[in-house]
Design an enzyme around this catalytic site. Structure first.
Site, PDB file in Angstrom:
ATOM      1  N   ARG A  51      25.831   7.382  26.305  1.00 25.32           N
ATOM      2  CA  ARG A  51      26.510   6.105  26.089  1.00 25.32           C
ATOM      3  C   ARG A  51      26.315   5.124  27.238  1.00 25.32           C
ATOM      4  O   ARG A  51      26.217   3.923  27.032  1.00 25.32           O
ATOM      5  CB  ARG A  51      27.988   6.364  25.867  1.00 25.32           C
ATOM      6  CG  ARG A  51      28.356   5.872  24.506  1.00 25.32           C
ATOM      7  CD  ARG A  51      29.712   5.756  24.148  1.00 25.32           C
ATOM      8  NE  ARG A  51      30.678   6.171  25.154  1.00 25.32           N
ATOM      9  CZ  ARG A  51      31.899   6.502  24.830  1.00 25.32           C
ATOM     10  NH1 ARG A  51      32.248   6.517  23.589  1.00 25.32           N
ATOM     11  NH2 ARG A  51      32.777   6.835  25.748  1.00 25.32           N
ATOM     12  N   HIS A 179      22.490  31.118  24.569  1.00 26.35           N
ATOM     13  CA  HIS A 179      21.498  31.285  25.641  1.00 26.35           C
ATOM     14  C   HIS A 179      21.306  32.752  26.041  1.00 26.35           C
ATOM     15  O   HIS A 179      20.317  33.102  26.642  1.00 26.35           O
ATOM     16  CB  HIS A 179      21.807  30.388  26.846  1.00 26.35           C
ATOM     17  CG  HIS A 179      22.901  30.867  27.738  1.00 26.35           C
ATOM     18  ND1 HIS A 179      24.220  30.702  27.451  1.00 26.35           N
ATOM     19  CD2 HIS A 179      22.861  31.529  28.922  1.00 26.35           C
ATOM     20  CE1 HIS A 179      24.955  31.212  28.425  1.00 26.35           C
ATOM     21  NE2 HIS A 179      24.161  31.733  29.334  1.00 26.35           N
ATOM     22  N   GLU A 217      31.912  38.142  35.326  1.00 25.56           N
ATOM     23  CA  GLU A 217      31.581  36.981  36.165  1.00 25.56           C
ATOM     24  C   GLU A 217      32.517  36.950  37.365  1.00 25.56           C
ATOM     25  O   GLU A 217      33.674  37.382  37.271  1.00 25.56           O
ATOM     26  CB  GLU A 217      31.786  35.689  35.366  1.00 25.56           C
ATOM     27  CG  GLU A 217      30.902  35.565  34.153  1.00 25.56           C
ATOM     28  CD  GLU A 217      31.077  34.206  33.496  1.00 25.56           C
ATOM     29  OE1 GLU A 217      30.396  33.275  33.897  1.00 25.56           O
ATOM     30  OE2 GLU A 217      31.916  34.098  32.582  1.00 25.56           O
ATOM     31  N   ASP A 236      34.983  31.829  24.016  1.00 20.37           N
ATOM     32  CA  ASP A 236      33.926  31.368  24.926  1.00 20.37           C
ATOM     33  C   ASP A 236      32.791  32.386  25.045  1.00 20.37           C
ATOM     34  O   ASP A 236      31.631  31.996  25.186  1.00 20.37           O
ATOM     35  CB  ASP A 236      34.557  31.115  26.310  1.00 20.37           C
ATOM     36  CG  ASP A 236      33.592  30.478  27.289  1.00 20.37           C
ATOM     37  OD1 ASP A 236      32.958  29.481  26.911  1.00 20.37           O
ATOM     38  OD2 ASP A 236      33.458  30.976  28.429  1.00 20.37           O
ATOM     39  N   HIS A 241      28.127  35.387  22.652  1.00 19.49           N
ATOM     40  CA  HIS A 241      27.235  36.202  23.488  1.00 19.49           C
ATOM     41  C   HIS A 241      27.414  37.710  23.281  1.00 19.49           C
ATOM     42  O   HIS A 241      26.452  38.440  23.056  1.00 19.49           O
ATOM     43  CB  HIS A 241      27.443  35.892  24.971  1.00 19.49           C
ATOM     44  CG  HIS A 241      27.349  34.430  25.313  1.00 19.49           C
ATOM     45  ND1 HIS A 241      26.468  33.582  24.699  1.00 19.49           N
ATOM     46  CD2 HIS A 241      28.018  33.671  26.214  1.00 19.49           C
ATOM     47  CE1 HIS A 241      26.610  32.362  25.216  1.00 19.49           C
ATOM     48  NE2 HIS A 241      27.541  32.391  26.128  1.00 19.49           N
ATOM     49  N   LYS A 340      36.405  36.476  33.699  1.00 23.33           N
ATOM     50  CA  LYS A 340      36.116  35.633  34.855  1.00 23.33           C
ATOM     51  C   LYS A 340      36.840  36.222  36.054  1.00 23.33           C
ATOM     52  O   LYS A 340      37.817  36.948  35.909  1.00 23.33           O
ATOM     53  CB  LYS A 340      36.603  34.210  34.590  1.00 23.33           C
ATOM     54  CG  LYS A 340      35.888  33.592  33.388  1.00 23.33           C
ATOM     55  CD  LYS A 340      35.545  32.149  33.628  1.00 23.33           C
ATOM     56  CE  LYS A 340      34.778  31.545  32.478  1.00 23.33           C
ATOM     57  NZ  LYS A 340      33.327  31.616  32.638  1.00 23.33           N
TER      58      LYS A 340
HETATM   59  C1  BG6 Z   1      28.772  30.157  28.773  1.00 26.80           C
HETATM   60  C2  BG6 Z   1      30.272  30.143  28.907  1.00 26.80           C
HETATM   61  O1  BG6 Z   1      28.406  30.182  27.417  1.00 26.80           O
HETATM   62  O2  BG6 Z   1      28.241  31.309  29.417  1.00 26.80           O
HETATM   63  C3  BG6 Z   1      30.658  30.175  30.380  1.00 26.80           C
HETATM   64  O3  BG6 Z   1      30.793  28.975  28.294  1.00 26.80           O
HETATM   65  C4  BG6 Z   1      30.006  31.346  31.068  1.00 26.80           C
HETATM   66  O4  BG6 Z   1      32.077  30.257  30.517  1.00 26.80           O
HETATM   67  C5  BG6 Z   1      28.504  31.360  30.802  1.00 26.80           C
HETATM   68  O5  BG6 Z   1      30.252  31.225  32.454  1.00 26.80           O
HETATM   69  C6  BG6 Z   1      27.873  32.626  31.337  1.00 26.80           C
HETATM   70  O6  BG6 Z   1      26.475  32.510  31.270  1.00 26.80           O
HETATM   71  P1  BG6 Z   1      25.542  33.310  32.264  1.00 26.80           P
HETATM   72  O7  BG6 Z   1      24.160  33.042  31.768  1.00 26.80           O
HETATM   73  O8  BG6 Z   1      25.798  32.754  33.630  1.00 26.80           O
HETATM   74  O9  BG6 Z   1      25.954  34.737  32.167  1.00 26.80           O
END
Ligand code: BG6
Length: 491
Positions: A51, A179, A217, A236, A241, A340
């Site tokens: 934007r 991802h 994490e 999340d 994942h 986390k």
């Molecule tokens: C993301 C989450 O999809 O994946 C984050 O929203 C998380 O909260 C992250 O920290 C972890 O990804 P990676 O590749 O660092 O393990």
């Protein structure tokens, strides 16, 4: 790892949210690396769209800063940077009105190359952007749409989002990024299972005792408190994942690596998950939230000090015992946990094999430990096969456990590419194998949603854990009740 680089055809990548955090930290650095490796050729372009008013020159400055920060100035090749920046353009557009769309249209012109629209924006405007693209005649046969999680916060909202983008893009044009599927070890799981004969015969309930999937994490919510507090670890991390990892471990061999062949098999796994609801949620799940503690040697605040709602009972940790109701996996629990501010950053999948049926060794030989196959996603990607061997040297038969250890970095001398690098170019190739299909996302929600509802119905509160620990004690109890233990760190 860059020895067999096959260039992709010329493209225009339009990144909506081009000035945002994801573009800055992941998309721009990833595309730079692919250019550096010679994979991006011809006059391919990257067009940032957002934007705010900004010239293409200013956007190049933004991108250069992103590269310095996230690739590292010492690692940048000035000639590649120059080439990369010359491919960048910018268009100021408003998703809710016609503002700026004529400029974007003019910029894109009439070239027939592949066009990818990456929506690195809030899902709330996915539908608006798809509508504008359609109204402006910007969707063609070889146009693709890339969307990121969160794809919904429950089944209905996921369906709505899928409908909104599905109005203008066919399913084979939509790339839903998870991802984790782009991580090297995750792809290696497919290679290990289906490019070898060794594992498939024992990949079942007759030989495997259980599976553990851990994504730990050390980071906290890192300024994303507003989003995270409405989401929690189950939305999340688990819905996407962790369930994707579970699917790849558990699925039947697909007939080919064709995207739909793989996704059909993953879908069957999701549909075979035993439902968790208010009748069993207390036995099968644990939710936790971190209190003040330490991370990487430094004191860190409690979750509640990082979010606005000081009464929040959003979980920053979740452990789940999942069961897959089919012939291959009957009776084999899949323990998943993610959180986390845990003790260390470590993500791995542990396949725990059954003990030998009978030991021929006497007590002096030591205790026989069962075999494990460990797929390490991070920090140091690799595979370990844990086996029993004879302790070398004289002194009788003593047994010990060793790891046949393959670190990808050590073995191949190269750092694994970021997951986004692979995925971004798979979009251009039109290869959807590592992307989630609509029915997969919805099936995952179908299993997750009743768990979230059951937490509410049974008033299952979050259990506190100290930042820097391995989560609440109840998570240990969840697995130890079954006579098993979490594998915290094998190294
Ligand atoms: C993301 C989450 O999809 O994946 C984050 O929203 C998380 O909260 C992250 O920290 C972890 O990804 P990676 O590749 O660092 O393990």
């Amino acid at each position: 790892m860059t020895s067999h680089i096959i260039p992709v055809e010329e493209f225009d990548y339009v990144v909506f949210g081009g000035t945002g955090d994801l573009a800055e930290r992941k998309l721009i650095p990833s595309l730079y690396h692919r250019l550096e490796d010679g994979q991006i050729v011809g006059s391919s372009r990257i067009i940032g769209a957002a934007r705010s008013r900004m010239s293409s020159g200013e956007y190049r400055e933004f991108a250069e800063k992103a590269l310095n920060e996230h690739v590292g100035s010492e690692k940048l090749d000035p000639a590649v940077v120059e080439d990369f920046l010359s491919r960048l353009h910018y268009a100021a557009v408003d998703a809710k009105s016609q503002d700026g769309w004529d400029d974007l249209k003019a910029l894109l012109g009439d070239v027939g190359r592949v066009r990818a629209y990456y929506l690195a924006v809030s899902p709330a405007i996915f539908g608006d952007i798809a509508d504008r693209l359609n109204e402006n005649g910007l969707i063609r046969e070889n146009s693709r749409l890339v969307i990121e999680k969160p794809i919904g916060r429950d089944l209905q909202s996921a369906r709505d989002l899928n409908e909104e983008v599905g109005r203008h893009f066919r399913e084979d044009q939509i790339f839903r990024i998870d991802h984790y599927l782009g991580k090297e070890t995750v792809q290696n799981l497919l290679a290990l299972r289906f490019a070898n004969t060794l594992y498939e015969p024992v990949w079942n309930a007759a030989h495997i005792d259980h599976v553990q999937i851990t994504v730990a994490e050390t980071l906290g919510v890192e300024g994303r408190g507003n989003y995270y507090d409405k989401s929690g670890a189950i939305r999340d991390m688990v819905q996407n994942h962790l369930l994707q990892l579970l699917c790849l471990v558990a699925m039947e061999p697909p007939s080919s690596s064709d995207a739909n062949a793989v996704r059909d098999e993953k879908l069957k796994v999701l549909r075979a998950l035993r439902p968790i609801n208010s009748a069993n949620v207390g036995d099968f799940t644990v939710r936790g939230q971190y209190t003040a503690g330490a991370a990487n040697g430094a004191a860190v605040p409690a979750y509640l000090d990082e979010v606005d709602d000081k009464q929040s009972d959003t979980e920053t940790f979740v452990a789940i015992k999942a069961e897959i109701e089919n012939w291959r996996w009957a009776g084999v629990p899949f323990y998943m946990r993610t959180g986390k501010r845990l003790a260390t950053r470590m993500s791995e999948i542990v396949i725990q094999f059954k003990p030998v049926p009978h030991s021929i060794f006497d007590e002096d030989a030591g205790k026989l430990a069962s075999n494990q196959l460990v797929l390490r996603l991070q920090p140091d990607e690799g595979v370990q096969q844990i086996i029993m061997i004879k302790d070398p040297g004289p002194g009788g038969m003593r047994l010990r456990q060793v790891a046949l250890d393959m670190s990808f970095q050590e073995s191949f001398g190269a750092k694994s590419p970021d997951a986004y690098e692979r995925l971004l170019l798979d979009v251009i190739r039109g290869n959807q194998t590592l992307f989630m299909r609509r029915d997969e996302v919805e099936a995952a929600w179908k299993w997750i949603e009743p768990i979230i509802s059951a937490w509410g119905e049974t008033s299952q509160t979050v259990r506190k854990y100290t930042a820097g620990s391995w989560g609440p004690a109840a998570s240990v109890a969840l697995i130890e009740r079954d006579g098993r233990t979490w594998v915290d760190d094998l190294n």
